[in-house]
Design a protein around this motif. Structure first.
Motif, mmCIF file in Angstrom:
data_model
loop_
_atom_site.group_PDB
_atom_site.id
_atom_site.type_symbol
_atom_site.label_atom_id
_atom_site.label_comp_id
_atom_site.label_asym_id
_atom_site.label_seq_id
_atom_site.Cartn_x
_atom_site.Cartn_y
_atom_site.Cartn_z
ATOM 1 N N SER A 370 0.844 -1.191 0.000
ATOM 2 C CA SER A 370 0.000 0.000 0.000
ATOM 3 C C SER A 370 0.878 1.239 0.000
ATOM 4 C CB SER A 370 -0.928 0.015 1.221
ATOM 5 O OG SER A 370 -0.171 0.071 2.416
ATOM 6 N N VAL A 371 0.337 2.322 -0.612
ATOM 7 C CA VAL A 371 1.068 3.571 -0.748
ATOM 8 C C VAL A 371 0.138 4.716 -0.380
ATOM 9 C CG1 VAL A 371 2.212 5.138 -2.365
ATOM 10 C CG2 VAL A 371 2.596 2.676 -2.540
ATOM 11 N N SER A 372 0.686 5.672 0.348
ATOM 12 C CA SER A 372 -0.040 6.906 0.643
ATOM 13 C C SER A 372 0.508 8.002 -0.261
ATOM 14 C CB SER A 372 0.149 7.282 2.120
ATOM 15 O OG SER A 372 -0.450 8.528 2.387
ATOM 16 N N GLY A 373 -0.314 8.483 -1.214
ATOM 17 C CA GLY A 373 0.121 9.466 -2.183
ATOM 18 C C GLY A 373 -0.440 10.848 -1.917
ATOM 19 N N ARG A 374 0.328 11.872 -2.331
ATOM 20 C CA ARG A 374 -0.093 13.255 -2.095
ATOM 21 C C ARG A 374 0.361 14.097 -3.286
ATOM 22 N NH1 ARG A 374 -0.824 16.548 2.673
ATOM 23 N NH2 ARG A 374 -0.169 18.703 2.308
ATOM 24 N N LEU A 375 -0.561 14.786 -3.939
ATOM 25 C CA LEU A 375 -0.285 15.612 -5.114
ATOM 26 C C LEU A 375 -0.779 17.037 -4.854
ATOM 27 C CD1 LEU A 375 0.653 15.911 -8.079
ATOM 28 C CD2 LEU A 375 -1.667 15.222 -8.759
ATOM 29 N N GLN A 376 0.147 18.002 -4.919
ATOM 30 C CA GLN A 376 -0.180 19.421 -4.737
ATOM 31 C C GLN A 376 -0.203 20.092 -6.103
ATOM 32 O OE1 GLN A 376 -0.467 21.054 -1.443
ATOM 33 N NE2 GLN A 376 -1.444 22.625 -2.719
ATOM 34 N N ALA A 377 -1.349 20.542 -6.555
ATOM 35 C CA ALA A 377 -1.502 21.213 -7.849
ATOM 36 C C ALA A 377 -2.124 22.585 -7.613
ATOM 37 C CB ALA A 377 -2.364 20.372 -8.786
ATOM 38 N N GLY A 378 -1.275 23.614 -7.438
ATOM 39 C CA GLY A 378 -1.768 24.951 -7.122
ATOM 40 C C GLY A 378 -2.440 24.946 -5.752
ATOM 41 N N VAL A 379 -3.699 25.426 -5.714
ATOM 42 C CA VAL A 379 -4.431 25.430 -4.448
ATOM 43 C C VAL A 379 -5.119 24.090 -4.200
ATOM 44 C CG1 VAL A 379 -4.810 27.913 -4.513
ATOM 45 C CG2 VAL A 379 -6.484 26.386 -5.587
ATOM 46 N N LEU A 380 -5.054 23.177 -5.210
ATOM 47 C CA LEU A 380 -5.717 21.880 -5.107
ATOM 48 C C LEU A 380 -4.771 20.849 -4.512
ATOM 49 C CD1 LEU A 380 -8.219 20.137 -5.735
ATOM 50 C CD2 LEU A 380 -7.193 19.664 -7.988
ATOM 51 N N LEU A 381 -5.216 20.146 -3.493
ATOM 52 C CA LEU A 381 -4.436 19.079 -2.863
ATOM 53 C C LEU A 381 -5.196 17.764 -2.997
ATOM 54 C CD1 LEU A 381 -2.084 18.056 -1.082
ATOM 55 C CD2 LEU A 381 -3.487 18.644 0.916
ATOM 56 N N ILE A 382 -4.542 16.767 -3.604
ATOM 57 C CA ILE A 382 -5.142 15.434 -3.759
ATOM 58 C C ILE A 382 -4.332 14.448 -2.928
ATOM 59 C CG2 ILE A 382 -5.799 13.620 -5.362
ATOM 60 C CD1 ILE A 382 -5.775 15.691 -7.587
ATOM 61 N N ALA A 383 -4.982 13.700 -2.071
ATOM 62 C CA ALA A 383 -4.299 12.701 -1.250
ATOM 63 C C ALA A 383 -5.165 11.456 -1.171
ATOM 64 C CB ALA A 383 -4.018 13.245 0.142
#
Length: 419
Positions: A370-383
């Protein structure tokens, strides 16, 4: 002048006639007791011969057959001494072109050979290079070998060097007397070291010191998969055979190396690593069957192939995550190998605005983790937390052997969010 030439030719003819007549005029086996006594004195051991013979191979040669040294401590199928001008005129004080075939020695006897050969100097007997064929060291279970080699002696008759090589010319071993012990130098090229997985070294150099208690390898240097390696190791024998050591790798191409463990989902990039290894077994032949390896690694500027974690985070559904690649600037973690299972722990991936942490296990042809991923795209945060699973072609385990198993076409890895 012509008279001297005719005399010389006559002497040579007489010599060869004498050689050809030896099997008829000499009862060779009647000399066996004297030869046994002489060899026993020289080697400081009880030597027994089965037969003494004379033959043409195609040149005339004396052979000592089925030689036993101190009972079952050592056995030699045949010792051949050619009947040439040098050996005849030296009258046994110096011999050249001796060959020894089918050598089987116990470790205790093998380690004392340099001292035993030193007795030759006291009796003023010198030997040229002695060729060995099918030489082995007998272990409690099985044997180490066979291998061919050459024993070289100094001018005063003491042992100078034992050189061993494999038939392919990829392995070269030199053993020299070093006080009560022996010095060992191993050089190899394009050689698959039997470390439980078929890791190939383009170049490998090892040097150390051996004794009846074990072998200390204090200098390991090598090249593998475009990188360089260094380290140390020690082999000991008490209740079990025990090999322990450390390796440091710099600049290794991780793609061909990672494909050994997981041909379908692998990692490309340049890797630095530090590893500790232990191999332990009651039987030497099974020493590499159960590798125990712990390593810290760092891979730079690479990709995880057949796994697109960024697409999975963006899509939020399983099909988008199948196949593809995950680019990264750095990937670091710990690798632990036990019972032919590879565990990747404390992994941290950094790729600009995307980062991930997780753990993966590869065992029995399957990948799970399992992996915990985090993507910061400008003001948008996807985790999100992502589960990894899939069937892989099995890694090519060699279990101490140098044989390879086949690699099947890669299968996709299932990637799905954990709700």
């Amino acid at each position: 002048m012509m008279k001297k030439i005719r005399t010389l030719l006559f002497c040579l003819l007489l010599f060869f006639v004498l050689i050809a007549s030896l099997p008829l005029i000499l009862p060779l086996n009647s000399y066996k007791p004297q030869l046994e006594k002489r060899l026993s004195s020289l080697l400081q051991a009880q030597v027994q011969l089965e037969t003494v013979a004379f033959s043409y191979q195609p040149w005339p040669v004396f052979t000592l057959n089925n030689v036993k040294i101190d009972g079952d401590a050592g056995k030699i199928e045949q010792i051949s001494v050619p009947v040439n001008l040098f050996n005849v005129f030296q009258r046994g004080n110096s011999l050249k072109n001796v060959t020894v075939a089918g050598v089987k020695l116990r470790p205790a006897l093998a380690f004392t050979l340099p001292k035993r050969f030193a007795a030759l100097e006291q009796d003023r007997i010198t030997l040229g290079d002695v060729a060995l064929s099918k030489a082995s060291v007998l272990l409690e279970q099985g044997e180490l070998g066979p291998i061919d080699g050459v024993i070289r002696f100094t001018k005063n008759g003491t042992m100078d060097d034992l050189q061993l090589a494999d038939e392919q010319g990829r392995l070269d071993v030199h053993i020299k007397p070093k006080g009560d012990n022996i010095g060992v130098i191993v050089q190899a090229s394009s050689w698959e070291l039997p470390l439980g997985y078929p890791v190939v070294f383009e170049k490998l150099y090892m040097s150390g010191e051996g004794s009846p208690e074990g072998l200390l390898i204090d200098d390991i240097r090598g090249e593998a998969y475009g990188g360089v390696l260094s380290g140390k190791a020690q082999l000991t024998r008490q209740t079990n055979w025990d090999l322990q050591g450390q390796l440091v790798a710099k600049g290794v191409h991780s793609e061909p190396l990672s494909k050994i463990f997981s041909p379908a989902t692998f990692v490309s990039g340049r890797m630095d690593a530090e590893a500790q290894f232990i191999f332990r077994a009651a039987d030497y032949l099974k020493l590499f069957a159960q590798p125990q390896i712990d390593a810290n690694f760092l891979v730079r500027d690479g990709s995880i192939h057949n796994m697109d974690l960024v697409a999975q985070l963006r899509a939020g559904e399983t099909p988008a995550g199948r196949g593809g690649q995950t680019r990264f600037d750095t990937l670091k973690g710990k690798m632990r190998i036990r019972d032919h299972a590879v565990q990747l722990q404390s992994m941290a991936l950094g790729a600009g605005k995307f980062n991930a942490q997780g753990a993966v296990q590869i065992a029995g042809g399957r990948l799970n983790g399992s992996v915990s991923g985090r993507l910061q795209a400008g003001v948008l945060l996807i985790a999100n937390q992502i589960r990894l699973s899939g069937e892989l072609s099995k890694p090519a385990l060699n279990s101490g052997s140098v044989a390879r198993t086949g690699v099947q076409p890669p299968a996709p890895v299932d990637i799905e969010p954990i709700q």
